[in-house]
Design a protein around this motif. Structure first.
Motif, mmCIF file in Angstrom:
data_model
loop_
_atom_site.group_PDB
_atom_site.id
_atom_site.type_symbol
_atom_site.label_atom_id
_atom_site.label_comp_id
_atom_site.label_asym_id
_atom_site.label_seq_id
_atom_site.Cartn_x
_atom_site.Cartn_y
_atom_site.Cartn_z
ATOM 1 N N LEU A 131 0.866 -1.187 0.000
ATOM 2 C CA LEU A 131 0.000 0.000 0.000
ATOM 3 C C LEU A 131 0.892 1.224 0.000
ATOM 4 O O LEU A 131 2.030 1.179 0.448
ATOM 5 C CB LEU A 131 -0.879 0.029 1.249
ATOM 6 N N THR A 132 0.356 2.320 -0.491
ATOM 7 C CA THR A 132 1.131 3.559 -0.437
ATOM 8 C C THR A 132 0.174 4.733 -0.222
ATOM 9 O O THR A 132 -0.958 4.705 -0.716
ATOM 10 C CB THR A 132 2.002 3.715 -1.720
ATOM 11 N N PRO A 133 0.603 5.735 0.544
ATOM 12 C CA PRO A 133 -0.284 6.891 0.745
ATOM 13 C C PRO A 133 -0.256 7.819 -0.471
ATOM 14 O O PRO A 133 0.811 8.067 -1.034
ATOM 15 C CB PRO A 133 0.315 7.600 1.963
ATOM 16 N N VAL A 134 -1.417 8.299 -0.888
ATOM 17 C CA VAL A 134 -1.479 9.302 -1.968
ATOM 18 C C VAL A 134 -2.417 10.426 -1.527
ATOM 19 O O VAL A 134 -3.272 10.215 -0.664
ATOM 20 C CB VAL A 134 -1.997 8.719 -3.308
ATOM 21 N N SER A 135 -2.252 11.602 -2.146
ATOM 22 C CA SER A 135 -3.078 12.724 -1.690
ATOM 23 C C SER A 135 -4.529 12.609 -2.174
ATOM 24 O O SER A 135 -5.446 13.017 -1.491
ATOM 25 C CB SER A 135 -2.458 14.054 -2.106
ATOM 26 N N ASN A 136 -4.737 12.028 -3.377
ATOM 27 C CA ASN A 136 -6.112 11.873 -3.849
ATOM 28 C C ASN A 136 -6.393 10.409 -4.223
ATOM 29 O O ASN A 136 -6.127 9.985 -5.341
ATOM 30 C CB ASN A 136 -6.358 12.787 -5.040
ATOM 31 N N PRO A 137 -6.964 9.635 -3.293
ATOM 32 C CA PRO A 137 -7.118 8.192 -3.545
ATOM 33 C C PRO A 137 -8.213 7.827 -4.534
ATOM 34 O O PRO A 137 -8.328 6.672 -4.906
ATOM 35 C CB PRO A 137 -7.479 7.626 -2.158
ATOM 36 N N SER A 138 -9.024 8.797 -5.004
ATOM 37 C CA SER A 138 -10.238 8.418 -5.730
ATOM 38 C C SER A 138 -9.980 7.671 -7.042
ATOM 39 O O SER A 138 -10.822 6.909 -7.496
ATOM 40 C CB SER A 138 -11.114 9.642 -5.979
ATOM 41 N N ALA A 139 -8.797 7.860 -7.639
ATOM 42 C CA ALA A 139 -8.531 7.180 -8.911
ATOM 43 C C ALA A 139 -7.951 5.782 -8.703
ATOM 44 O O ALA A 139 -7.577 5.110 -9.661
ATOM 45 C CB ALA A 139 -7.546 8.010 -9.730
ATOM 46 N N TYR A 140 -7.862 5.351 -7.432
ATOM 47 C CA TYR A 140 -7.167 4.098 -7.129
ATOM 48 C C TYR A 140 -8.065 3.144 -6.350
ATOM 49 O O TYR A 140 -9.266 3.357 -6.235
ATOM 50 C CB TYR A 140 -5.900 4.423 -6.317
ATOM 51 N N GLY A 141 -7.448 2.108 -5.783
ATOM 52 C CA GLY A 141 -8.173 1.178 -4.916
ATOM 53 C C GLY A 141 -7.789 1.482 -3.476
ATOM 54 O O GLY A 141 -6.622 1.381 -3.103
ATOM 55 N N PRO A 158 -13.044 4.656 -5.009
ATOM 56 C CA PRO A 158 -14.052 5.132 -4.054
ATOM 57 C C PRO A 158 -14.712 6.451 -4.470
ATOM 58 O O PRO A 158 -14.079 7.280 -5.121
ATOM 59 C CB PRO A 158 -13.234 5.338 -2.778
ATOM 60 N N GLN A 159 -15.962 6.603 -4.083
ATOM 61 C CA GLN A 159 -16.637 7.898 -4.201
ATOM 62 C C GLN A 159 -16.049 8.798 -3.107
ATOM 63 O O GLN A 159 -15.553 8.285 -2.100
ATOM 64 C CB GLN A 159 -18.140 7.726 -3.940
ATOM 65 N N PRO A 160 -16.133 10.128 -3.267
ATOM 66 C CA PRO A 160 -15.557 11.016 -2.245
ATOM 67 C C PRO A 160 -16.037 10.661 -0.827
ATOM 68 O O PRO A 160 -15.254 10.679 0.117
ATOM 69 C CB PRO A 160 -16.042 12.403 -2.667
ATOM 70 N N SER A 161 -17.313 10.287 -0.689
ATOM 71 C CA SER A 161 -17.844 9.984 0.655
ATOM 72 C C SER A 161 -17.285 8.687 1.227
ATOM 73 O O SER A 161 -17.415 8.415 2.418
ATOM 74 C CB SER A 161 -19.366 9.875 0.584
#
Ligand code: GDD
Ligand code: MG
Length: 351
Positions: A131-141, A158-161
């Motif tokens: 796993l890796t931290p990213v600033s915007n996870p929405s394009a990933y799993g 994921p959806q933003p919520s």
């Protein structure tokens, strides 16, 4: 232990560059992209690798062949129709032994793979995910873990919520190969949406290894350019095939005339010619056999094999494919992506 590299995507977002060169073999500075993954795998002694391919397999084969030249054994598991990330790994099963490392074929990372494999062994997990931290996870799993680092939940795209954590699936797994038989054969199946959640439902131990170093998915023109800035800037360390000079690298088989201006960082590959009065850099990559004429300027751009930048042309923030000609006084501006054989006529500008 063997490895499967998932390289079946069409590289849609990198078109037109990927129309004639599939993503696994697009150059990253001086070498085909997947070379970096092969290098990482050799750190854990894995030299036998299955390339899982559904698109332009012959073009990948032309570059890597059976791997002998680079001290590897490469098998090709070719799908007639794409089987999805899970189906593709299942399809590679005949080539595998007890433990399998899976790589998404579009990630570049300096993850400590020996430590990941060690964690997998010691923990006794059925599967271990990086796993890796990213600033915007929405394009990933998105992957949720508990305090002990065991995976609890997957939320693909994921959806933003639904964003509850910043750690995403980095696209690198160590698996007990026997678990792959849980997947249906010859069926389109997702490893992220089907296989991993299925393991959790069965109560299997799915472990996580959080990587906080370099990680990027090269799938878009902006990211592809960013990878080059990172390699040139030393953020992703690679010993480039060239000699250090003026804050960049020049291959011994390149010709840089006296009076050419080199502004680091940059890479000038074999067979390139940079004329007096031209300026290359910062953040310019000329992969090979590129001609840069007098007065031409190239910065923050990648130029592929056989292209020619004519007198007084300006290339900035652009991806220039194979055998492109940019005419005199013409310009390619930020965001330009020029496919193979593009001809920009004298004095034309892309934006
Ligand atoms: N052989 C084969 N067949 N390969 C495939 C197929 C297929 O049908 N579909 C996708 N691939 C390959 C792609 O070429 C790529 O290298 C990898 O599998 C992942 O597919 P992408 O289409 O790039 O997925 P993504 O980037 O949206 O999401 C995946 O990667 C993220 C990290 O970059 C997921 O694994 C996410 O969970 C993850 O966070
Ligand atoms: Mg991807």
């Amino acid at each position: 232990m063997k490895a499967v590299i998932l390289a079946g995507g069409e590289g849609t977002r990198l078109r037109p560059l990927t129309l004639t060169l599939p993503k696994p073999v697009v150059p990253v500075v001086d070498r085909p992209f997947l070379t970096h993954q092969l290098d990482l795998l050799s750190r854990v002694g894995v030299t036998e690798v299955v390339f899982s391919i559904a698109y332009q397999p012959d073009r990948v084969r032309r570059v890597f062949g059976d791997g002998e030249r680079i001290g590897r054994r490469i098998h090709y598991a070719v799908e007639e129709t794409p089987l999805g990330t899970g189906g593709a790994v299942r399809n590679a099963l005949p080539f595998l032994d007890d433990t399998t490392i899976v790589f998404n074929g579009d990630v570049l990372t300096d993850v400590d793979l020996p430590a990941v494999v060690e964690r997998h062994r010691v923990s006794g997990a059925r599967a271990t995910l990086v796993l890796t931290p990213v600033s915007n996870p929405s394009a990933y799993g998105l992957v949720e873990t508990d305090a002990a680092g065991r995976v609890q939940r997957f939320i693909e795209k994921p959806q933003p919520s639904q964003i509850t954590t910043d750690t995403i699936n980095a696209g690198i797994y160590v698996l007990d190969t026997s678990s792959l038989e849980l997947m249906p054969a010859a069926t389109n199946y997702s490893i992220e949406r089907g296989f991993f959640p299925g393991l959790l439902e069965r109560g299997d131990h799915v472990g996580a290894f959080v990587h906080r170093g370099y990680w990027i998915d090269i799938g878009t023109p902006e990211k592809y350019l960013q990878v080059h800035r990172d390699v040139l800037g030393g953020r992703f360390p690679v010993a480039l095939d060239g000699r250090p000079r003026d804050g960049g690298w020049v291959h011994p088989e390149a010709r840089v005339e006296e009076g050419a201006e080199l502004v680091g960082p940059f890479y000038v590959g074999p067979g390139c010619q940079v004329r007096a009065g031209a300026r290359v850099g910062p953040d310019a990559v000329l992969t090979r056999d590129v001609a840069v004429e007098r007065g031409a300027r190239i910065a923050d751009s990648v130029v592929w094999e056989g292209s020619r930048i004519a007198e007084d042309a300006a290339v900035e923030g652009a991806l220039v494919g194979t055998s492109v000609r940019i005419g005199r006084n013409a310009s390619a501006r930020p965001g330009a992506v020029l496919g193979e054989g593009t001809h920009i006529t004298d004095h034309s500008r892309t934006a």
